[in-house]
Structure formats: C-alpha cells, structure tokens
Scaffold this active site. Structure first.
Site, PDB file in Angstrom:
ATOM      1  CG  HIS A 199      68.260  56.620  26.563  1.00 15.45           C
ATOM      2  ND1 HIS A 199      69.172  57.638  26.631  1.00 15.45           N
ATOM      3  CD2 HIS A 199      68.765  55.717  25.679  1.00 15.45           C
ATOM      4  CE1 HIS A 199      70.180  57.385  25.809  1.00 15.45           C
ATOM      5  NE2 HIS A 199      69.959  56.217  25.223  1.00 15.45           N
ATOM      6  CG  ASP A 229      68.861  53.078  22.534  1.00 12.59           C
ATOM      7  OD1 ASP A 229      69.175  53.878  23.427  1.00 12.59           O
ATOM      8  OD2 ASP A 229      69.113  53.293  21.333  1.00 12.59           O
ATOM      9  CG  ASP A 230      65.438  55.378  23.469  1.00 13.79           C
ATOM     10  OD1 ASP A 230      65.429  56.122  24.463  1.00 13.79           O
ATOM     11  OD2 ASP A 230      66.387  55.335  22.663  1.00 13.79           O
ATOM     12  CG  HIS A 237      72.447  51.818  25.617  1.00 10.99           C
ATOM     13  ND1 HIS A 237      73.326  51.953  24.560  1.00 10.99           N
ATOM     14  CD2 HIS A 237      71.563  52.842  25.479  1.00 10.99           C
ATOM     15  CE1 HIS A 237      72.999  53.009  23.828  1.00 10.99           C
ATOM     16  NE2 HIS A 237      71.916  53.558  24.369  1.00 10.99           N
ATOM     17  CG  HIS A 241      74.612  57.279  23.067  1.00  6.23           C
ATOM     18  ND1 HIS A 241      74.564  57.271  24.442  1.00  6.23           N
ATOM     19  CD2 HIS A 241      73.431  56.759  22.648  1.00  6.23           C
ATOM     20  CE1 HIS A 241      73.400  56.765  24.822  1.00  6.23           C
ATOM     21  NE2 HIS A 241      72.693  56.446  23.764  1.00  6.23           N
ATOM     22  CD  GLU A 272      72.287  55.753  18.057  1.00  4.31           C
ATOM     23  OE1 GLU A 272      72.680  56.768  18.673  1.00  4.31           O
ATOM     24  OE2 GLU A 272      71.117  55.310  18.157  1.00  4.31           O
TER      25      GLU A 272
HETATM   26  N1  ADE Z   1      68.674  59.464  23.434  1.00  4.63           N
HETATM   27  C1  ADE Z   1      67.768  58.486  23.621  1.00  4.63           C
HETATM   28  N2  ADE Z   1      68.035  57.460  22.803  1.00  4.63           N
HETATM   29  C2  ADE Z   1      69.146  57.783  22.092  1.00  4.63           C
HETATM   30  C3  ADE Z   1      69.917  57.125  21.112  1.00  4.63           C
HETATM   31  N3  ADE Z   1      69.626  55.911  20.653  1.00  4.63           N
HETATM   32  N4  ADE Z   1      70.983  57.778  20.600  1.00  4.63           N
HETATM   33  C4  ADE Z   1      71.295  59.000  21.029  1.00  4.63           C
HETATM   34  N5  ADE Z   1      70.605  59.652  21.958  1.00  4.63           N
HETATM   35  C5  ADE Z   1      69.534  59.049  22.500  1.00  4.63           C
HETATM   36 ZN    ZN Z   2      70.930  55.259  23.710  1.00 11.75          ZN
END
Ligand code: ADE
Ligand code: ZN
Length: 334
Positions: free
Chosen positions: A14, A273-274, A12, A192, A195
């Site tokens: 992006h 994630d990011d 996971h 997703h 969350e």
């Molecule tokens: N796009 C990038 N990161 C995300 C996240 N944590 N939740 C939803 N969309 C995303």
């Molecule tokens: Zn994500």
C-alpha cells in the site's frame, strides 16, 4: 550472489503504508499541518498494534498530511528509491483513493502524483509497475460506486481494483455488484481475504468477486477444500510475513505458515504490505523469515519465481524477468 540482490516483484504494497515518519513530518511542515506527535520518535512509539484495526486507525491518520500532487509524487518516489535498494524490478502497488477524496483531495491530484512518480521510476530506476485502486470495505458498497467513475476515467493508469481495510464484519459479498462492474470494464481484481477474516471470506472473494489473486489468504489453511480450489484455479497468495507478525496474525515469525503454504502447492509470494509501519521492506521480510524458519535457497527461489508468475505482466515480460532470476539466482549461490 545473495538473496538481497536477486531481482524480485512486489505484489502487495500500500503506497500510503510506505509513508515513513520522517517524510510525514517533512510534508506536514510544508503544508502547515501540526501532527499530533512531538517528534518522529514519538510517532514511531505508537507503532505497536494488537490487530488490524489498531493499525488502520494510525494509518488513516497518517494520510491526512498528503494534500498536493507533489506530496503524492514524493511519497511514491521515496518508495521507489527504497524498492530499488531491494532489487525490486516490478511492483504492483495499491492506493486507497477514498482515504483522500473523503478529505476533499481531488482524485486526479492523487493519481497524477503517483503516476508521474512511477513513470519516472520506470525511466530512471528501471522498475516496471502497475497501479491498483482499492475500495475501503468498511464503507458501504455505494461509496465504492461513487468513486468508481474516477477509477474508470483513469483506466490508462490503473490496471485493477482491490478491497482492503477492516476485514471482519465486511465480507467480500458486500462488494459483489461493484466487482462485477469492474470485471465488465476489464479491470484486474484482487481482494484482501483471510488476513483476520475466516476461510469463508476467501471462498467469497473467489466465487462472488471472481478475483485474480488473493491478498494475504493465510486462513485458507483452515479449509483443505479451499486450499485445493485455490491451487486448481491457479490463484496466487500475496503473503506479508512482517505484517502478519506486527498485526498478531501470527504470534512469532517461526510459526509463520509460509512453508506449509509452499509444501501444499500454494503459489505464495512475499510482500511488505505497509513497510513504514511494520518495520521492514521486502528484503527484510525475506531475511527475517530466513532467520526464523531457515528458508532454503530452493524455497526462496520458488517464492521469487511465484512473484513474477503471479504478476499482471504479460508472458513475454515475465519470461524476461524469470530468465534474469535464473541467471543470477542459481540455487547454490543464494
Ligand atoms: N490497508 C493497508 N494495509 C492493510 C492490511 N494489511 N489489511 C487491510 N487493509 C489494509
Ligand atoms: Zn494489505
């Protein structure tokens, strides 16, 4: 042998969320684009979020500087070099095609740049990979159908489809026709869910979208019957602790539910994630969690084992990676 050097899979991440400010400024300059920030530090100072939407607003602004195939190559290559340092041996990455095509960037420019970088990463860094194209759920399902032929045309490079962006108010049911088509065409499917959104969205991702894996999934813990169903169906959760902290899904890392998930028998995995926005890559996620809740060696081993088992790799390759993990990661030596 320590935690940092154990082989891991990341499921996971992006790719646009691995866009480090330094690289963003470099590419902006190369493309003659003026960023609305004076410096890297000024940009980083904006990375304080109260919820998912506040993050997404900054994240979509960041992607605007990506224009050429070389930009997408450089973005992916930077992630791969960083992933190598954390001993990621397999990664399944997301990209958001609509965040680029909506700006007039050709789908092929994006996928060709990413694909070339990941092919080079396989050869030069020994990191295997799969690419997953995500639909932006805040857009109408029709917008997903509009871009779908491009995804299908590149099926040789894209293993699956996902669903991301603003969760609340955009339940999975909105996307059920598109996911039904993707299933017919043989794509793997993830979404997703849970969350920020309620357990009901996870039910929908399972029952209506028929996903193979759930991204985040934290809110399943609100519904014991849902937890049992996820376990029964052997669906893994791709959990992102530092993301959860930075987006206020949890108030403190010491209150993160990862141990509860494992204790209940959920196949949870750890992911970044990011990472450029949330202050850490995969090893930072493990290490900060280890500090906050004292993850045991057995739990660490379980989480990493889950990451390989939950991947879209075939059973033979999974077994190869798991054997390597077992060789290096004897519980006593982590
Ligand atoms: N796009 C990038 N990161 C995300 C996240 N944590 N939740 C939803 N969309 C995303
Ligand atoms: Zn994500």
């Amino acid at each position: 042998m320590n935690l940092a050097s154990l082989p891991k899979a990341e499921l996971h991440m992006h790719i646009e969320g691995s866009f480090e400010p330094e690289l963003m400024f470099k590419i902006a300059k190369r493309n003659g684009i003026q960023l609305p920030y004076e410096s890297v530090d000024a940009l980083k100072a904006c990375y304080a979020f109260n919820n998912l939407q506040e993050f997404l607003d900054i994240y979509y602004q960041g992607v605007n500087v990506l224009q050429t195939e070389e930009d997408f190559y450089d973005l992916a290559w930077a992630y791969l070099e960083r992933a190598k340092k954390d001993n990621i041996v397999h990664t399944e990455i997301f990209f958001d095609p609509q965040s680029h095509t909506s700006r007039g960037i050709a789908f092929d420019t994006v996928i060709n740049g990413l694909h070339r970088a990941f092919e080079d990463g396989k050869k030069e860094l020994d990191i295997s990979y799969y690419i997953i194209a995500c639909f932006l759920r805040h857009l109408p399902e029709q917008a997903g159908f509009d871009i779908y032929p491009d995804i299908l045309r590149h099926k040789d490079k894209i293993i699956g489809v996902g669903l991301d962006s603003s969760e609340i108010g955009h339940p999975p049911e909105k996307y059920q026709r598109l996911f039904a088509q993707a299933k017919k065409d043989g794509f793997k499917m993830v979404a997703h869910a849970g969350e920020e959104g309620p357990a009901e969205y996870i039910w929908q991702a399972i029952n209506l979208l028929k996903v193979d894996r759930i991204d985040h999934g934290n809110r399943c813990l609100d519904d014991q019957q849902l937890v049992s169903t996820i376990i029964e169906k052997k669906l893994a959760l791709t959990v992102c602790p530092l993301s959860n902290l930075k987006l206020c899904v949890v108030d403190q890392l010491k209150n993160h539910p990862i141990r509860t998930m494992l204790n209940q028998g959920l196949k949870a995995t750890i992911n970044s994630d990011d990472p450029a926005y949330f202050g850490g890559y995969i090893n930072d996620n493990f290490e900060q969690l280890q500090q906050a809740i004292g993850l045991s060696n057995t739990e660490i081993k379980q989480l990493i084992t889950n990451s390989f088992n939950a991947s879209f790799l075939n059973e033979k390759v999974k077994a190869k990676y798991l054997a390597k993990l077992n060789d290096l990661g004897s519980v006593n030596t982590i």
